[in-house]
Design a protein around this motif. Structure first.
Motif, mmCIF file in Angstrom:
data_model
loop_
_atom_site.group_PDB
_atom_site.id
_atom_site.type_symbol
_atom_site.label_atom_id
_atom_site.label_comp_id
_atom_site.label_asym_id
_atom_site.label_seq_id
_atom_site.Cartn_x
_atom_site.Cartn_y
_atom_site.Cartn_z
ATOM 1 N N LEU A 184 -2.574 8.817 -4.335
ATOM 2 C CA LEU A 184 -1.912 9.011 -5.619
ATOM 3 C C LEU A 184 -1.419 10.449 -5.779
ATOM 4 O O LEU A 184 -0.357 10.697 -6.368
ATOM 5 C CB LEU A 184 -2.900 8.657 -6.741
ATOM 6 N N SER A 223 10.924 7.685 -4.929
ATOM 7 C CA SER A 223 9.816 7.366 -5.838
ATOM 8 C C SER A 223 9.015 6.241 -5.191
ATOM 9 O O SER A 223 9.590 5.261 -4.714
ATOM 10 C CB SER A 223 10.348 6.919 -7.203
ATOM 11 N N ASP A 224 7.702 6.396 -5.192
ATOM 12 C CA ASP A 224 6.891 5.413 -4.462
ATOM 13 C C ASP A 224 5.728 4.871 -5.288
ATOM 14 O O ASP A 224 4.718 4.431 -4.736
ATOM 15 C CB ASP A 224 6.404 5.986 -3.128
ATOM 16 N N ALA A 225 5.877 4.910 -6.595
ATOM 17 C CA ALA A 225 4.916 4.237 -7.478
ATOM 18 C C ALA A 225 5.625 3.982 -8.807
ATOM 19 O O ALA A 225 6.390 4.810 -9.274
ATOM 20 C CB ALA A 225 3.673 5.096 -7.709
ATOM 21 N N VAL A 226 5.351 2.812 -9.372
ATOM 22 C CA VAL A 226 5.979 2.442 -10.641
ATOM 23 C C VAL A 226 4.905 2.022 -11.637
ATOM 24 O O VAL A 226 4.038 1.216 -11.322
ATOM 25 C CB VAL A 226 6.983 1.285 -10.435
ATOM 26 N N LEU A 227 4.986 2.607 -12.822
ATOM 27 C CA LEU A 227 4.148 2.188 -13.945
ATOM 28 C C LEU A 227 5.010 1.331 -14.861
ATOM 29 O O LEU A 227 6.039 1.795 -15.362
ATOM 30 C CB LEU A 227 3.632 3.397 -14.722
ATOM 31 N N LEU A 228 4.592 0.081 -15.063
ATOM 32 C CA LEU A 228 5.311 -0.796 -15.985
ATOM 33 C C LEU A 228 4.623 -0.750 -17.343
ATOM 34 O O LEU A 228 3.427 -0.981 -17.446
ATOM 35 C CB LEU A 228 5.314 -2.228 -15.445
ATOM 36 N N LEU A 248 15.029 3.873 -7.021
ATOM 37 C CA LEU A 248 13.707 4.397 -6.633
ATOM 38 C C LEU A 248 13.745 4.924 -5.201
ATOM 39 O O LEU A 248 13.228 6.015 -4.902
ATOM 40 C CB LEU A 248 12.644 3.291 -6.750
ATOM 41 N N ARG A 268 2.095 10.772 -4.683
ATOM 42 C CA ARG A 268 3.108 9.799 -5.116
ATOM 43 C C ARG A 268 4.062 10.394 -6.153
ATOM 44 O O ARG A 268 3.667 11.172 -7.008
ATOM 45 C CB ARG A 268 2.436 8.583 -5.778
ATOM 46 N N VAL A 275 6.000 9.171 -9.298
ATOM 47 C CA VAL A 275 5.782 8.039 -10.202
ATOM 48 C C VAL A 275 6.959 7.873 -11.173
ATOM 49 O O VAL A 275 7.362 8.824 -11.847
ATOM 50 C CB VAL A 275 4.478 8.229 -11.008
ATOM 51 N N ALA A 301 0.848 -1.190 0.000
ATOM 52 C CA ALA A 301 0.000 0.000 0.000
ATOM 53 C C ALA A 301 0.886 1.243 0.000
ATOM 54 O O ALA A 301 2.077 1.182 0.301
ATOM 55 C CB ALA A 301 -0.909 0.004 1.216
ATOM 56 N N GLY A 302 0.283 2.365 -0.332
ATOM 57 C CA GLY A 302 1.047 3.606 -0.350
ATOM 58 C C GLY A 302 0.155 4.791 -0.040
ATOM 59 O O GLY A 302 -1.047 4.623 0.197
ATOM 60 N N PRO A 303 0.714 5.983 -0.055
ATOM 61 C CA PRO A 303 -0.067 7.186 0.215
ATOM 62 C C PRO A 303 -1.028 7.475 -0.942
ATOM 63 O O PRO A 303 -0.991 6.788 -1.968
ATOM 64 C CB PRO A 303 1.014 8.269 0.329
#
Lengths: 234, 153
Positions: free
Chosen positions: B34, B145-150, B140, B37, B39, B30-32
């Motif tokens: 959006l 950085s606390d979100a990654v889009l693949l 990261l 974040r 990204v 989980a994270g904060p």
């Protein structure tokens, strides 16, 4: 692999079957052609819809596996009837001299494309478009070849010069007018150009090479199988 | 296509027949919100700077792509010839959507765009990429950085 190291991820997925098999924490299946995970070039609104849907999954708490489907096809998923190619090809035979003449004829369109899009994707190697056919021609003889690109073995040089040649034509074909649907430029390249025929001939020669790597690359990584002419070995 | 029925043979059979080991665990972090974040993007399109050595087929390496590198400096040396490249030729955001992310950051939808993004070679066996994943996560964390889009191709 990233999530297991503590960083939240969301993936776009172009093959639903693979998403189900890998069971990622958060994924958005997008029904677009391979090579277009955001769906539509030059359509910021469409791309943003895809991104907002995908990134929104990062706020979900109902894991450990979330796979959603993006419901809308990209507008250019299918061929576009409005796309017209402005290039007039000189014709001739698909030998090195003929392809060189064709490249010269295509060159002005490519320069227009570079100006239109503000960039070119040609340039994996430093060989300029006008010099590509000369760099590739020695492979036609089928014998040992000195790599035309410093630092790359002959097989990889063949592969990446061919990639650049395809990109040169593909960009030139998009220099003007409405943008084509996915696959339309490739169909034109492989069915209409001498360069396409030249790459098919390179593939045939490479498949008979004594160099194992050239044989492997020629067979699998020069010409997409759907575009191989009748009678060419698969 | 990638509805499976749209993928021409023999790529369709190769895609369906690909041996996928899956993962032993199902991590879910989980994270904060959006909107706060940072990204980052990981693209498997084998992007790299013009003038750098191309990716080798099967390579497990990662290339770092600073946000500041302009699209004009990037080329692609992915091993596959079986996907559309005309979209990326017209608009890099078709595969590597930094412009869209910047707009989302400006609109407050995400907190920020990371300073560094990452390119790997698609089709490389993930089992060979543990060190690569360590390297990416190290970067990261260094940048928070606390979100990654693949983004695949």
């Amino acid at each position: 692999m990233i999530e297991s190291r503590g960083v939240p991820t969301v993936t776009l997925g172009l093959v639903r079957h693979h998403l189900v098999a890998t069971a990622p924490p958060r994924a958005l299946f997008v029904p677009f052609v391979l090579g277009r995970p955001l769906g539509e070039p030059e359509d910021a609104a469409f791309q943003t819809r895809v991104l907002r849907h995908a990134l929104g999954l990062l706020e979900r708490r109902d894991g450990p596996v979330i796979i959603e489907d993006f419901a809308t096809d990209a507008p250019s998923h299918r061929a576009r009837s409005g796309w017209e190619l402005g290039i007039v090809l000189p014709g001739g035979t698909a030998d090195a001299a003929g392809v060189a003449r064709e490249i010269a004829a295509v060159m002005p369109y490519w320069h227009r494309a570079v100006a239109r899009f503000g960039r070119s994707t040609v340039g994996i190697t430093s060989i300029e478009p006008a010099d590509m056919v000369g760099a590739l021609a020695p492979y036609l003889a089928g014998g040992p070849v000195e790599s035309p690109v410093a630092g790359l073995v002959p097989a990889l040089a063949l592969r990446f010069i061919a990639d650049d040649l395809k990109a040169f034509y593909s960009e030139a074909a998009q220099a003007e007018g409405e943008h084509p649907g996915a696959g339309q430029v490739d169909r034109w390249f492989w069915s209409e150009t001498l360069a396409g025929q030249f790459l098919v001939a390179l593939r045939r020669a490479g498949m008979a090479s004594a160099d194992n790597a050239i044989r492997a690359f020629a067979t699998r990584f020069l010409v997409p199988v759907p575009f191989l002419p009748e009678g060419e070995p698969r | 296509m990638a509805r499976i029925e749209d993928i021409p043979e023999p790529t369709r059979s190769a895609v369906l027949g690909l041996a996928i080991a899956g993962f032993a665990t199902q991590p879910f972090v989980a994270g904060p919100p959006l909107s706060s974040r940072r990204v980052a993007v990981i693209t498997s399109a084998a992007l790299h700077r013009r003038g750098e050595a191309p990716f080798q087929p099967g390579s497990a390496e990662v290339r770092l792509l600073p946000s500041a590198v302009p699209a004009v400096d990037l080329v692609m040396s992915h091993v596959s010839i079986n996907y559309d490249r005309s979209g990326w030729q017209r608009d890099i955001n078709t595969i590597y959507p930094l412009d869209r992310l910047r707009e989302l950051a400006a609109a407050g939808v995400i907190g920020a765009v990371a300073d560094t993004h990452f390119a790997v070679m698609g089709s490389t066996d993930p089992a060979t990429m543990a060190e690569t994943a360590d390297q990416i996560v190290g970067q990261l964390r260094q940048e928070r950085s606390d979100a990654v889009l693949l983004s695949p191709v």
